[in-house]
Write a protein that holds these residues in place. Structure first.
Motif, PDB file in Angstrom:
ATOM      1  N   ALA A   1      21.785   2.161  32.062  1.00  0.00           N
ATOM      2  CA  ALA A   1      22.112   0.775  31.676  1.00  0.00           C
ATOM      3  C   ALA A   1      22.475   0.715  30.188  1.00  0.00           C
ATOM      4  O   ALA A   1      22.040   1.559  29.402  1.00  0.00           O
ATOM      5  CB  ALA A   1      20.910  -0.121  31.960  1.00  0.00           C
ATOM      6  N   PRO A   2      23.270  -0.288  29.804  1.00  0.00           N
ATOM      7  CA  PRO A   2      23.643  -0.420  28.394  1.00  0.00           C
ATOM      8  C   PRO A   2      22.427  -0.717  27.527  1.00  0.00           C
ATOM      9  O   PRO A   2      21.636  -1.596  27.863  1.00  0.00           O
ATOM     10  CB  PRO A   2      24.609  -1.610  28.408  1.00  0.00           C
ATOM     11  CG  PRO A   2      24.264  -2.389  29.642  1.00  0.00           C
ATOM     12  CD  PRO A   2      23.812  -1.362  30.638  1.00  0.00           C
ATOM     13  N   MET A   3      22.294   0.021  26.430  1.00  0.00           N
ATOM     14  CA  MET A   3      21.159  -0.225  25.529  1.00  0.00           C
ATOM     15  C   MET A   3      21.552  -0.076  24.075  1.00  0.00           C
ATOM     16  O   MET A   3      21.938   1.014  23.629  1.00  0.00           O
ATOM     17  CB  MET A   3      20.008   0.720  25.866  1.00  0.00           C
ATOM     18  CG  MET A   3      19.245   0.268  27.105  1.00  0.00           C
ATOM     19  SD  MET A   3      17.948   1.413  27.540  1.00  0.00           S
ATOM     20  CE  MET A   3      18.899   2.800  28.101  1.00  0.00           C
ATOM     21  N   THR A   4      21.427  -1.181  23.367  1.00  0.00           N
ATOM     22  CA  THR A   4      21.668  -1.200  21.929  1.00  0.00           C
ATOM     23  C   THR A   4      20.656  -0.300  21.245  1.00  0.00           C
ATOM     24  O   THR A   4      19.454  -0.425  21.470  1.00  0.00           O
ATOM     25  CB  THR A   4      21.513  -2.653  21.426  1.00  0.00           C
ATOM     26  OG1 THR A   4      22.572  -3.416  22.006  1.00  0.00           O
ATOM     27  CG2 THR A   4      21.574  -2.745  19.923  1.00  0.00           C
TER      28      THR A   4
ATOM     29  N   GLY B   1      25.972  -2.159  23.989  1.00  0.00           N
ATOM     30  CA  GLY B   1      26.950  -3.197  23.689  1.00  0.00           C
ATOM     31  C   GLY B   1      27.775  -2.795  22.465  1.00  0.00           C
ATOM     32  O   GLY B   1      27.221  -2.411  21.438  1.00  0.00           O
TER      33      GLY B   1
ATOM     34  N   GLN C   1      30.367  -1.068  27.102  1.00  0.00           N
ATOM     35  CA  GLN C   1      30.098  -2.491  27.286  1.00  0.00           C
ATOM     36  C   GLN C   1      30.717  -3.271  26.135  1.00  0.00           C
ATOM     37  O   GLN C   1      30.272  -3.157  24.995  1.00  0.00           O
ATOM     38  CB  GLN C   1      28.595  -2.753  27.334  1.00  0.00           C
ATOM     39  CG  GLN C   1      28.307  -4.206  27.707  1.00  0.00           C
ATOM     40  CD  GLN C   1      26.840  -4.540  27.715  1.00  0.00           C
ATOM     41  OE1 GLN C   1      26.148  -4.315  26.721  1.00  0.00           O
ATOM     42  NE2 GLN C   1      26.358  -5.117  28.798  1.00  0.00           N
TER      43      GLN C   1
ATOM     44  N   HIS D   1      30.563  -7.782  28.717  1.00  0.00           N
ATOM     45  CA  HIS D   1      29.179  -8.255  28.625  1.00  0.00           C
ATOM     46  C   HIS D   1      29.158  -9.763  28.902  1.00  0.00           C
ATOM     47  O   HIS D   1      29.396 -10.579  28.018  1.00  0.00           O
ATOM     48  CB  HIS D   1      28.616  -7.951  27.240  1.00  0.00           C
ATOM     49  CG  HIS D   1      27.116  -8.019  27.175  1.00  0.00           C
ATOM     50  ND1 HIS D   1      26.342  -8.669  28.120  1.00  0.00           N
ATOM     51  CD2 HIS D   1      26.233  -7.495  26.281  1.00  0.00           C
ATOM     52  CE1 HIS D   1      25.061  -8.547  27.795  1.00  0.00           C
ATOM     53  NE2 HIS D   1      24.967  -7.835  26.690  1.00  0.00           N
TER      54      HIS D   1
ATOM     55  N   ARG E   1      29.143  -7.440  33.478  1.00  0.00           N
ATOM     56  CA  ARG E   1      27.691  -7.599  33.660  1.00  0.00           C
ATOM     57  C   ARG E   1      27.341  -9.076  33.643  1.00  0.00           C
ATOM     58  O   ARG E   1      27.824  -9.831  32.789  1.00  0.00           O
ATOM     59  CB  ARG E   1      26.942  -6.889  32.530  1.00  0.00           C
ATOM     60  CG  ARG E   1      25.445  -6.814  32.822  1.00  0.00           C
ATOM     61  CD  ARG E   1      24.720  -5.922  31.842  1.00  0.00           C
ATOM     62  NE  ARG E   1      23.762  -5.091  32.551  1.00  0.00           N
ATOM     63  CZ  ARG E   1      22.582  -4.728  32.063  1.00  0.00           C
ATOM     64  NH1 ARG E   1      22.223  -5.092  30.850  1.00  0.00           N
ATOM     65  NH2 ARG E   1      21.767  -3.997  32.767  1.00  0.00           N
TER      66      ARG E   1
ATOM     67  N   MET F   1      22.066  -7.944  35.915  1.00  0.00           N
ATOM     68  CA  MET F   1      20.783  -7.682  35.279  1.00  0.00           C
ATOM     69  C   MET F   1      19.809  -8.748  35.749  1.00  0.00           C
ATOM     70  O   MET F   1      20.025  -9.944  35.516  1.00  0.00           O
ATOM     71  CB  MET F   1      20.872  -7.716  33.764  1.00  0.00           C
ATOM     72  CG  MET F   1      19.480  -7.512  33.170  1.00  0.00           C
ATOM     73  SD  MET F   1      19.429  -7.539  31.406  1.00  0.00           S
ATOM     74  CE  MET F   1      17.658  -7.640  31.138  1.00  0.00           C
TER      75      MET F   1
ATOM     76  N   GLY G   1      13.748  -3.383  35.979  1.00  0.00           N
ATOM     77  CA  GLY G   1      12.523  -2.938  36.637  1.00  0.00           C
ATOM     78  C   GLY G   1      12.767  -2.013  37.813  1.00  0.00           C
ATOM     79  O   GLY G   1      12.001  -1.979  38.775  1.00  0.00           O
TER      80      GLY G   1
ATOM     81  N   GLY H   1      17.222   1.222  32.555  1.00  0.00           N
ATOM     82  CA  GLY H   1      17.335   1.027  31.116  1.00  0.00           C
ATOM     83  C   GLY H   1      16.337   1.886  30.369  1.00  0.00           C
ATOM     84  O   GLY H   1      16.570   3.076  30.120  1.00  0.00           O
ATOM     85  N   ALA H   2      15.177   1.262  30.041  1.00  0.00           N
ATOM     86  CA  ALA H   2      14.187   1.922  29.190  1.00  0.00           C
ATOM     87  C   ALA H   2      13.863   3.352  29.635  1.00  0.00           C
ATOM     88  O   ALA H   2      13.665   4.237  28.795  1.00  0.00           O
ATOM     89  CB  ALA H   2      12.921   1.074  29.158  1.00  0.00           C
TER      90      ALA H   2
ATOM     91  N   TYR I   1      13.207   1.748  19.364  1.00  0.00           N
ATOM     92  CA  TYR I   1      14.339   1.216  20.138  1.00  0.00           C
ATOM     93  C   TYR I   1      15.578   1.010  19.257  1.00  0.00           C
ATOM     94  O   TYR I   1      16.667   1.430  19.609  1.00  0.00           O
ATOM     95  CB  TYR I   1      13.964  -0.131  20.780  1.00  0.00           C
ATOM     96  CG  TYR I   1      13.306  -0.032  22.146  1.00  0.00           C
ATOM     97  CD1 TYR I   1      12.981   1.183  22.716  1.00  0.00           C
ATOM     98  CD2 TYR I   1      13.013  -1.188  22.861  1.00  0.00           C
ATOM     99  CE1 TYR I   1      12.375   1.246  23.973  1.00  0.00           C
ATOM    100  CE2 TYR I   1      12.422  -1.134  24.117  1.00  0.00           C
ATOM    101  CZ  TYR I   1      12.097   0.092  24.662  1.00  0.00           C
ATOM    102  OH  TYR I   1      11.513   0.140  25.902  1.00  0.00           O
TER     103      TYR I   1
HETATM  104  C1  LIG Z   1      16.368  -0.982  23.697  1.00  0.00           C
HETATM  105  C2  LIG Z   1      17.157  -1.816  24.667  1.00  0.00           C
HETATM  106  C3  LIG Z   1      18.414  -2.266  24.329  1.00  0.00           C
HETATM  107  C4  LIG Z   1      19.180  -3.012  25.239  1.00  0.00           C
HETATM  108  N1  LIG Z   1      20.456  -3.371  24.906  1.00  0.00           N
HETATM  109  C5  LIG Z   1      21.261  -3.948  25.833  1.00  0.00           C
HETATM  110  C6  LIG Z   1      22.647  -4.143  25.582  1.00  0.00           C
HETATM  111  O1  LIG Z   1      23.197  -3.755  24.542  1.00  0.00           O
HETATM  112  N2  LIG Z   1      23.361  -4.764  26.551  1.00  0.00           N
HETATM  113  C7  LIG Z   1      22.812  -5.193  27.731  1.00  0.00           C
HETATM  114  O2  LIG Z   1      23.510  -5.770  28.572  1.00  0.00           O
HETATM  115  N3  LIG Z   1      21.503  -4.985  27.998  1.00  0.00           N
HETATM  116  C8  LIG Z   1      20.738  -4.350  27.103  1.00  0.00           C
HETATM  117  N4  LIG Z   1      19.435  -4.055  27.422  1.00  0.00           N
HETATM  118  C9  LIG Z   1      18.934  -4.353  28.783  1.00  0.00           C
HETATM  119  C10 LIG Z   1      19.056  -3.110  29.695  1.00  0.00           C
HETATM  120  O3  LIG Z   1      20.413  -2.806  29.955  1.00  0.00           O
HETATM  121  C11 LIG Z   1      18.360  -3.316  31.054  1.00  0.00           C
HETATM  122  O4  LIG Z   1      19.059  -4.267  31.797  1.00  0.00           O
HETATM  123  C12 LIG Z   1      16.931  -3.767  30.902  1.00  0.00           C
HETATM  124  O5  LIG Z   1      16.226  -2.924  30.010  1.00  0.00           O
HETATM  125  C13 LIG Z   1      16.213  -3.821  32.245  1.00  0.00           C
HETATM  126  O6  LIG Z   1      16.205  -2.548  32.842  1.00  0.00           O
HETATM  127  P1  LIG Z   1      14.883  -1.611  32.790  1.00  0.00           P
HETATM  128  O7  LIG Z   1      13.759  -2.436  33.385  1.00  0.00           O
HETATM  129  O8  LIG Z   1      15.251  -0.431  33.635  1.00  0.00           O
HETATM  130  O9  LIG Z   1      14.639  -1.255  31.351  1.00  0.00           O
HETATM  131  C14 LIG Z   1      18.655  -3.336  26.510  1.00  0.00           C
HETATM  132  C15 LIG Z   1      17.361  -2.896  26.843  1.00  0.00           C
HETATM  133  C16 LIG Z   1      16.628  -2.125  25.966  1.00  0.00           C
HETATM  134  C17 LIG Z   1      15.263  -1.618  26.378  1.00  0.00           C
END
Ligand SMILES: Cc1cc2nc3c(=O)[nH]c(=O)nc-3n(C[C@H](O)[C@H](O)[C@H](O)COP(=O)(O)O)c2cc1C
Length: 371
Positions: free
Chosen positions: A22-25, A55, A97, A179, A232, A270, A301, A322-323, A349
């Motif tokens: 998943a996308p993660m900043t 993103g 993203q 996004h 998304r 999401m 989750g 994600g995480a 993070y």
């Molecule tokens: C550190 C961090 C940064 C995130 N950054 C973004 C982001 O840039 N764009 C986005 O759409 N979601 C972002 N998310 C949300 C994740 O893509 C994901 O949807 C969310 O963590 C739920 O999934 P998980 O329960 O598997 O962690 C971020 C989540 C985390 C933990």
């Protein structure tokens, strides 16, 4: 039985499994330019069939976070080229993203200290951007009061998305994920509680609420083709001060229906229930699945059992994590072998150097995949 470990045909490409990173900043790109460490981080995670990058702001105006890698200039394109090359070498697809934060920004991040822009002039006063504080240091700061885009200015932002999509292809990405989730600009138009406009992008009708999102999708399709465009969404999400509004379910189902006609690469939902929002109503996902005939990804989750159950029951096609991908670069391998899955350390993070970024080991002990 179809499972997470099975391959999948995504818009003409073969995914080696149905896991999506998943996308993660991570905010580790000084000057908004991806680095060699960015490339190493993603290369380490080519365990996932599909990687969606963090993103990536489409313009300085669209940025709400210090050190996010952008996709609006040539230096950024060159930085991303090393990322896409190494991810492809690792056998995964990679979408970026493309992101405009709208009002979740701060004057310290904007050109000449201008206000950020949005569908509305109402400030998200309980939300933070990661900008610069009064002492000029990087810090969480309250999102500034935005300027409501004029009708003409909205068209310019649509073009900025399309420009970013073109840049993404130049950078070697397999596609873009618009996004449209988490309370950022696209949702500031979709959400009838935030959008207070009176023009053709206003909140009075469902068509008007959808107009901006669909124009962005269509502009990207026109430039790079539908099979390279994903989006998304976070139906019923409440991040960044989104509220509930009349026809909320209808709005998202109508959007699903519209996107079906466009044959885009995928919709990535999401589910924010894991982040404190009310759950999507019972049966909503099934209705969404019926309204949308393309590839559906779900994040929020997720674990192996949930992913397998939803994939096998044909509720989703791909499962996004994600995480877990922060701390388990080899997540699919761990699941495949029943190895333990480790928890990420939240304090790393956002921002910083390689600690908590590229130093999470694979289970078998190799600290980094040599690439
Ligand atoms: C550190 C961090 C940064 C995130 N950054 C973004 C982001 O840039 N764009 C986005 O759409 N979601 C972002 N998310 C949300 C994740 O893509 C994901 O949807 C969310 O963590 C739920 O999934 P998980 O329960 O598997 O962690 C971020 C989540 C985390 C933990």
């Amino acid at each position: 039985m179809t499972s997470l470990f099975d391959g999948y045909q995504l818009a003409g490409n073969t995914l080696k499994n149905r896991a999506v990173m998943a996308p993660m900043t991570r905010a580790r790109a000084p000057g908004n330019i991806p680095t060699e460490a960015t490339a190493r981080y993603y290369a380490q995670r080519t365990d996932a069939g599909l990687i969606v990058t963090e993103g990536t702001p489409i313009s300085q105006e669209g940025n709400g976070f210090v050190d996010c890698p952008g996709i609006w200039n040539d230096e950024q394109i060159a930085g991303w080229q090393q990322v896409t090359q190494r991810v492809h070498d690792g056998g995964s697809l990679i979408f970026t993203q493309i992101w405009h934060v709208g009002r979740i920004s701060h004057t310290s991040l904007q050109k000449n200290g201008q206000p950020p822009v949005s569908s509305t002039a109402v400030q998200a006063a309980k939300s933070s951007a990661f900008g610069f504080n009064d002492a000029g240091e990087p810090d969480f700061v309250i999102a500034s009061k935005p300027h409501a885009l004029t009708t003409e200015e909205v068209k310019r932002v649509v073009k900025d998305f399309a420009h970013a999509a073109v840049n993404a292809v130049k950078a070697g990405f397999d596609g873009v994920e618009i996004h449209g989730a988490n309370g950022y600009l696209v949702e500031q138009f979709l959400n009838g509680a935030v959008n207070d406009r009176q023009d053709r992008y206003g909140s009075d009708t469902l068509e008007n609420r959808l107009r901006f999102a669909l124009e962005v999708v269509d502009a990207c399709i026109a430039k790079i083709g539908a099979d390279r465009v994903g989006i998304r969404l976070s139906p019923f999400g409440r991040l960044h001060e989104l509220g509930d509004f009349a026809e909320e379910e209808e709005t998202f189902l109508a959007l699903a229906h519209e996107l079906s006609h466009r044959n885009i690469a995928y919709i990535h939902i999401m589910d924010q229930a894991s982040r404190g929002a009310p759950a999507m109503p019972d049966g909503f996902l099934e209705k969404f699945r019926q309204a949308y005939n393309g590839t559906l990804i779900l994040a929020g989750g997720m674990d192996l059992n949930k992913a397998n159950e939803m994939i096998n029951n044909n509720i989703i096609d791909l499962a996004a994590f994600g995480a877990k991908y922060i701390s388990n670069p080899d997540l699919v391998e761990r699941y495949r072998h029943g190895w333990p899955v480790s928890e990420p350390d939240h304090k790393y993070y956002y921002g910083g150097a390689e600690q908590g970024y590229t130093d999470y080991p694979t289970f078998s002990g190799a600290t980094t995949i040599k690439l």
